[in-house]
Design an enzyme around this catalytic site. Structure first.
Site, short mmCIF file in Angstrom:
data_model
loop_
_atom_site.label_atom_id
_atom_site.label_comp_id
_atom_site.label_asym_id
_atom_site.label_seq_id
_atom_site.Cartn_x
_atom_site.Cartn_y
_atom_site.Cartn_z
N CYS A 189 0.84 -1.20 0.00
CA CYS A 189 0.00 0.00 0.00
C CYS A 189 0.88 1.25 0.00
CB CYS A 189 -0.98 -0.01 1.17
SG CYS A 189 -0.47 0.93 2.60
N GLU A 190 0.45 2.21 -0.80
CA GLU A 190 1.29 3.39 -0.96
C GLU A 190 1.18 4.36 0.21
OE1 GLU A 190 0.09 5.07 -4.68
OE2 GLU A 190 -1.42 6.35 -3.77
N HIS A 191 0.20 4.17 1.07
CA HIS A 191 0.07 5.07 2.22
C HIS A 191 0.98 4.69 3.37
CE1 HIS A 191 -4.21 6.03 0.63
NE2 HIS A 191 -3.30 6.82 0.10
N HIS A 192 1.24 3.39 3.52
CA HIS A 192 2.03 2.93 4.67
C HIS A 192 3.22 2.07 4.29
CE1 HIS A 192 -2.15 3.64 6.05
NE2 HIS A 192 -1.54 4.19 7.08
N CYS A 220 -1.80 -2.73 6.96
CA CYS A 220 -1.86 -1.42 7.63
C CYS A 220 -3.14 -1.29 8.45
CB CYS A 220 -1.72 -0.27 6.63
SG CYS A 220 -2.97 -0.23 5.35
N GLN A 232 -5.63 -0.51 -3.66
CA GLN A 232 -6.37 -1.66 -4.19
C GLN A 232 -7.33 -1.24 -5.31
OE1 GLN A 232 -8.12 -4.27 -1.24
NE2 GLN A 232 -9.63 -5.02 -2.72
N HIS A 248 -5.34 -5.90 4.21
CA HIS A 248 -4.32 -4.84 4.28
C HIS A 248 -3.67 -4.87 5.66
CE1 HIS A 248 -5.58 -2.37 0.65
NE2 HIS A 248 -6.47 -3.35 0.70
ZN LIG Z 1 -2.12 1.42 4.04
#
Ligand SMILES: [Zn+2]
Length: 187
Positions: free
Chosen positions: A78-81, A149, A119, A147
């Site tokens: 995931c690109e956020h975490h 995260c 996703q 996920h």
């Molecule tokens: Zn994430």
């Protein structure tokens, strides 16, 4: 990634280890920056990679029935975490003239998954790629993933899966076709 990129990752990981309160020079961690840099080459191999390289389309005039490829496993980040999300993808398409080998579907998903992703974007990129390159009557992609995260951070219960879908062409315009694919995904 070139040698300089790998060195940059190693330096950055060493800095992160120090910043979280670890001792980067202790025995268990001494090789960790190298291991992570090597791993990133593999798990981010899809960045700047063209999935077209992996597919070979066959001309098949007589096959215009629905093709279903179910439960293709994938792993992404995931690109956020920068934590993994992973699960399976189900794909249905109705060819006009072009089809491809089943194993190639996995390669297509892999190329889009081995990037920093969302996703939702992964799902639509796979659907768009099949639409643009196979020229089918339509395509439907359903992705189920967990996920880390969310699971690790307690926002959601572990094991909760997120489901995303992308429908194009006849799967979008005809609910009967869409429902047929959905029921075949469940078998
Ligand atoms: Zn994430």
């Amino acid at each position: 990634m070139n040698a300089k990129d790998i060195q940059t990752i190693e330096q950055a990981i060493t800095m992160i280890l120090g910043a979280i309160g670890e001792d980067p020079s202790r025995e268990g961690l001494i090789e960790t920056p190298k291991r992570i840099a090597k791993m990133y080459q593999e798990i981010f191999a899809g960045i700047n990679a063209d999935p077209k390289k992996h597919i070979k389309l066959f001309h098949e005039e007589n096959h215009q029935e629905m093709v279903i490829v179910r439960a293709i496993p994938f792993y992404s980040m995931c690109e956020h975490h920068m934590l993994p999300f992973f699960g399976t993808a189900d794909i249905a398409y109705i060819p006009t003239k072009k089809i491809t080998g089943i194993s190639k579907m996995a390669r297509i998903i892999d190329t889009f998954a081995k990037r920093l992703q969302l996703q939702e974007r992964l799902t639509s990129q796979v659907a768009n790629f099949i639409m643009d390159n196979f020229d089918p009557q339509g395509v439907m992609v359903v992705v189920r993933a967990e996920h880390l995260c969310m699971s690790m951070r307690g926002v959601e219960k572990p094991g909760t899966s997120i489901v995303t879908s992308a429908v194009r062409g006849v799967f979008d315009s005809d609910s009967k076709t869409r429902n047929e694919a959905l029921s075949l995904f469940k078998i």
